[in-house]
Design a protein around this motif. Structure first.
Motif, mmCIF file in Angstrom:
data_model
loop_
_atom_site.group_PDB
_atom_site.id
_atom_site.type_symbol
_atom_site.label_atom_id
_atom_site.label_comp_id
_atom_site.label_asym_id
_atom_site.label_seq_id
_atom_site.Cartn_x
_atom_site.Cartn_y
_atom_site.Cartn_z
ATOM 1 N N GLY A 144 -6.757 -5.905 -11.092
ATOM 2 C CA GLY A 144 -7.420 -6.905 -10.293
ATOM 3 C C GLY A 144 -7.065 -6.618 -8.810
ATOM 4 O O GLY A 144 -8.049 -6.767 -7.979
ATOM 5 N N PHE A 145 -6.130 -5.993 -8.536
ATOM 6 C CA PHE A 145 -5.903 -5.568 -7.143
ATOM 7 C C PHE A 145 -6.526 -4.469 -6.725
ATOM 8 O O PHE A 145 -6.693 -4.234 -5.428
ATOM 9 N N ALA A 194 -3.242 -5.118 -2.408
ATOM 10 C CA ALA A 194 -4.624 -4.310 -2.491
ATOM 11 C C ALA A 194 -4.709 -3.179 -1.799
ATOM 12 O O ALA A 194 -5.399 -2.307 -1.847
ATOM 13 N N ALA A 195 -3.941 -3.197 -0.558
ATOM 14 C CA ALA A 195 -3.704 -2.106 0.441
ATOM 15 C C ALA A 195 -2.950 -1.111 -0.078
ATOM 16 O O ALA A 195 -3.143 -0.037 0.226
ATOM 17 N N LEU A 196 -1.903 -1.367 -0.893
ATOM 18 C CA LEU A 196 -0.935 -0.293 -1.383
ATOM 19 C C LEU A 196 -1.427 0.267 -2.637
ATOM 20 O O LEU A 196 -1.036 1.450 -2.729
ATOM 21 N N ILE A 197 -1.962 -0.285 -3.583
ATOM 22 C CA ILE A 197 -2.432 0.248 -4.826
ATOM 23 C C ILE A 197 -2.947 1.650 -4.795
ATOM 24 O O ILE A 197 -2.984 2.360 -5.443
ATOM 25 N N PRO A 198 -3.962 1.574 -3.922
ATOM 26 C CA PRO A 198 -4.739 3.067 -3.751
ATOM 27 C C PRO A 198 -3.975 4.005 -3.168
ATOM 28 O O PRO A 198 -4.131 5.205 -3.350
ATOM 29 N N ARG A 218 -8.525 -8.294 -1.728
ATOM 30 C CA ARG A 218 -8.042 -8.138 -0.450
ATOM 31 C C ARG A 218 -7.777 -9.371 0.462
ATOM 32 O O ARG A 218 -6.947 -9.348 1.480
ATOM 33 N N GLU A 219 -8.692 -10.489 0.146
ATOM 34 C CA GLU A 219 -8.212 -11.765 0.678
ATOM 35 C C GLU A 219 -7.168 -12.412 0.013
ATOM 36 O O GLU A 219 -6.308 -12.986 0.845
#
Length: 893
Positions: free
Chosen positions: A479-480, A493-497, A486-487
């Motif tokens: 889900g991240f 959400a910023a770290l996982i990619p 992102r909300e």
């Protein structure tokens, strides 16, 4: 609906109708004999249950007894002509009655005009209530039945399962003829409606059969799922027995055995629940689990509690039933909803194809000839997100061939490569691992995971079994990766990619709790297991070390955030040394956030999010400075002062007044607060100068800090027992304290900050509510002489009943010249007020606190001194404090 190879034989010893009629004839009032008969029937059934009788004899036997009792009751009333009949419907219509099940009755009228029967109907229903019978009843004409059944699928479902108890059978036959598929609810519409009904019901239970306090009727894999199969079969095939599904090719003998054994077990549990509670209870709550485990003969062992053994058996049954329900409903979908459709077929390779959006094997022998296809199928689904699911025949083939996965299979490099290809696929890996678990493949391929299937932890903190929690964690990780994360989870959400190898996170997630229930530290056991997995699957030594470290330290970040003072640069430096580099930190942060959210839906709140984000940010800063060059306390204080001073200068503050105020605050104050907080507090103190009332500042989180809690800042004269009074006052407002920072200036003023959330775990934003809190605190804290009364008048709200023994650990914190007290205790409203009262009694001063609520327990850390500011080093004084905390907090109610 009858069970496999079972036929109920009426047992006159349960209820002798002839003898009952004689007793009735000799009684002046019929109520007493009927009441006595009901009590006698249930007593004999309960006695047989304790003696180990076949549960099917008891459930059908109670219905058989009630049939006869109701027939006699019907005869006690005068019924004009033959235009009314008494029908058993619903579960009672199937001939199934548990001790406290509703007796569902339909009083069926031939005509709409009920006037000729109104008096008799009223008298009959009143009589059933008078004798203590729990009935669910309706009075309908044939036309009513048709009209209401057409409008509501639950009505036609209830009426499909009917039997005539008294009155003319022709009325029931007339009703059934009006309810045929040609007139109402064709099979495809009925199936669609019931399937949607099941989807909605499962959603209420998070689509998981693994709740630790499940509803045995409505949770996935429960009795409703079994009934669902029967309802659809009855509507489509006209089947009265599950065996008919075997004859129609929709189920095989092995699956019928799973169905009948699962239903018999759930019936045993439900009977016990009703018998023990004296009501229609279908929730398998913790207290009931313990009692039923003992009733069923389970006993504690050194490895496993009796209740855990019992619940593992429960989860095994419902898992099998949920999987069977999935497969059969998919089968019905293909045979009913898609019957006659021209389904497009798209070949994937020699072994698999997509048909109508679902993957299927191209040959019934595919798994026998190529066992690797048992893993290949899930890889293909991850690589082709357009695939909606697995066709029913292929699900059955998987179930029939999963025994091929043995040690030789696991050691085959071709199979290991397929599993790693799945983890590296970039698709929805979490969904495919859930499917593998549902079809019994994952636990076969990873036996260590198989041992965790259905493994419960008997507390209210972990609300899922180990395997269900693990799969939920993986779902959160997936889900991240979605834009909407992102909300709610901006950092994750910023770290996982940015993570170099996402498959390492999947592996760490799979193994993080796999060592539970095996004795010893589950983190270390899991670390060893994941090392073996990594070596078997060809991971590099570096990647092996990373996944092993993540599993071993998967609790470290949350524990430091919740229990340590993360404004202390020494704490940050120590954690940075544990982590070692930014890549490990990022992996650990994402794993930690997923773990907390997957453990208990109530755990993740704004304050926990803020703590983890702060710890991640400060640790990353420390790592970038270099472990050999940690930020010293003096540097930290100077940086904070400098930034806060610049901000105050921008808003035009009187810097000479600022300097005079800051001179009295000391270094600890500038370690505890961020520059923006210092600016807010400084402005408030200077504006309040000259007032004798306490300064109360309340700051709701702004939109850019939406994850945080509400800050309550209190500036007043330093007096004894301020913490105890403040805790009690906040609790009286139904607020929960999640953090407390206590500071005292050199001129004896306190600067205390509390982070509070409401009962729903949310920050308070409503300006009217904020003003109400401010006024209440000013009124309560303006006179220190009132503090003992404020603390003692607190009346706790309802407490939870789950027992947790109070534990108190007292250690010294020499770097900060204070004592650390770690408290584990049952959660309850007013807990901090109680603790504060004990501190007041024992002449304890509080300098800081970290509050962590974990399900039914709290794990709080208090940094304390004596009233002179010295640490508590006297062993006798420590012992008195520990004994008093345990004495007060171990009392429930």
């Amino acid at each position: 609906m009858l069970l496999h190879h079972y036929r109920f034989d009426p047992d006159e010893t349960l209820f002798d109708v002839a003898r009952f009629r004689d007793e009735l004839a000799g009684s002046r009032s019929p109520v007493a004999p009927f009441k006595a008969a009901l009590r006698g029937i249930q007593a004999r059934l309960d006695e047989r249950f304790h003696a180990g009788a076949d549960i099917r004899d008891l459930v059908h036997g109670r219905a058989w007894c009630l049939d006869r009792l109701l027939t006699v009751a019907w005869e006690q009333h005068e019924w004009p002509d033959g235009g009314v009949a008494l029908l058993a419907v619903g579960g009672y219509g199937r001939g199934e009655l548990h001790p406290s099940s509703d007796v569902d009755l339909l009083l069926l009228l031939e005509d709409d005009d009920d006037a000729p029967y109104r008096e008799a109907l009223t008298a009959f229903i009143t009589f059933l209530w008078d004798i203590g019978l729990e009935i669910g009843h309706s009075v309908r004409s044939l036309a009513d039945c048709e009209r209401e059944a057409e409008a509501d699928v639950t009505v036609i479902t209830n009426l499909l399962e009917s039997r005539t108890l008294a009155g003319p059978e022709r009325l029931r036959e007339a009703m059934q003829s009006r309810l045929t598929t040609e007139r109402l609810w064709p099979a495809y519409r009925f199936f669609e409606a019931k399937w949607q009904e099941q989807i909605t019901r499962h959603y209420r239970y998070n689509n998981s059969e693994y709740h630790l306090e499940p509803n045995i009727k409505s949770s996935p894999g429960g009795l409703r799922d079994i009934q669902m199969i029967g309802w659809v079969a009855k509507r489509h095939f006209g089947s009265e027995r599950y065996e008919d599904l075997v004859a129609n090719g929709f189920m095989n003998d092995a699956e019928l055995h799973i169905l009948s054994q699962g239903q018999a077990f759930l019936w045993q549990v439900r009977y016990a629940l009703h018998m023990l509670t004296g009501r229609a209870e279908d929730r398998l709550l913790f207290d009931h689990q313990r009692t039923i485990a003992e009733l069923f003969g389970y006993r504690d062992t050194p490895e496993r509690l009796a209740v855990e053994q019992f619940m593992k058996r429960y989860y095994r049954h419902v898992t099998a039933l949920a999987g069977l329900n999935d497969m059969l409903l998919q089968h019905f979908d293909e045979a009913i909803l898609r019957a006659g459709e021209e389904l497009a077929t798209v070949p994937l390779n020699e072994r698999f194809e997509i048909k109508g959006g679902y993957i299927q094997a191209r040959s019934r022998s595919v798994f026998r000839h190529r066992p690797a296809a048992l893993l290949e199928l899930f890889l293909l689904m991850a690589e082709h997100p357009e695939i909606e699911g697995v066709r029913a025949d292929t699900i059955r083939l998987i179930r029939d061939h999963r025994h091929l996965i043995d040690d030789l299979y696991r050691d085959d490099v071709r199979h290991q490569s397929l599993f790693m290809a799945l983890l590296r696929s970039g698709g929805n890996v979490a969904r495919q691992l859930r499917r593998m678990n549902r079809y019994g493949v994952l636990g076969k391929y990873l036996p260590e995971f198989g041992r965790a299937v259905g493994l419960m932890q008997h507390d209210l903190f972990h609300v899922y079994t180990v395997d269900a929690h693990t799969l939920r964690l993986l779902k959160f990780i997936h889900g991240f990766r979605k834009p909407e994360a992102r909300e709610e989870f901006p950092v994750a959400a910023a770290l996982i990619p940015q993570l170099p190898k996402l498959e390492l996170l999947w592996i760490a997630g799979l193994y993080h709790d796999i060592g539970k229930g095996r004795g010893g530290d589950h983190s270390q056991i899991g670390a060893r297991d994941v090392e073996a997995f990594a070596e078997r699957h060809g991971l590099s030594p570096r990647d092996t070390r990373l996944v092993s470290w993540l599993v071993e330290h998967h609790l470290t970040m949350s524990m430091i955030a919740q229990k340590r003072d993360i404004t202390d640069p020494d704490v940050i430096a120590d954690f940075a040394r544990i982590v070692g580099d930014e890549t490990r930190l990022d992996y650990l942060y994402v794993l930690t956030v997923a773990d907390i959210n997957a453990t208990n839906p109530t755990l993740w709140n704004g304050w926990r999010a803020t703590l983890l984000r702060q710890l991640h940010g400060e640790t990353k800063r420390a790592l970038r400075r270099g472990l050999e060059n940690p930020l010293e306390r003096d540097d930290w204080v100077q940086e904070t002062r400098s930034e806060a001073r610049s901000l105050l200068a921008v808003v035009g503050a009187d810097m000479s007044r600022v300097d005079r105020l800051w001179e009295s605050l000391g270094e600890d104050y500038f370690l505890q607060y961020a520059p923006s907080e210092i600016v807010w507090q400084t402005q408030g103190i200077l504006a309040h100068d000259g007032s004798e009332l306490p300064l109360i500042l309340i700051n709701a989180p702004t939109e850019d800090m939406a994850e945080g809690g509400t800050k309550v800042f209190i500036h007043t004269r330093s007096v004894n027992d301020l913490f105890a009074a403040t805790s009690a006052a906040l609790d009286q407002l139904d607020l929960s304290i999640h953090d407390a920072r206590i500071a005292t200036s050199s001129n004896d003023w306190t600067l205390n900050t509390f982070i509070v959330l409401d009962d729903d775990g949310l920050a308070i934003r409503d300006p009217r509510r904020i003003e109400e809190i401010r006024r209440h605190l000013v009124e309560e804290l303006d006179d220190p002489e009132d503090y003992p009364q404020i603390v003692t008048r607190h009346t706790p709200r309802q407490l939870k009943h789950f027992r947790v023994p109070t534990e108190v650990l007292i250690e010294q914190d020499p770097a900060n010249e204070r004592t650390m007290l770690e408290l584990t205790a049952p959660d309850r409203p007013g807990l901090l007020a109680r603790v504060g009262r004990i501190f007041m009694e024992q002449d304890i001063a509080l300098s800081a606190a970290k509050i962590a609520t974990l399900g039914e327990r709290v794990e709080d850390v208090f940094f304390i001194t004596d009233k002179a500011g010295a640490p508590l080093t006297d062993p006798e004084r420590q012992a008195r404090l520990r004994a008093r905390l345990i004495e007060v907090l171990d009392v429930s109610g």
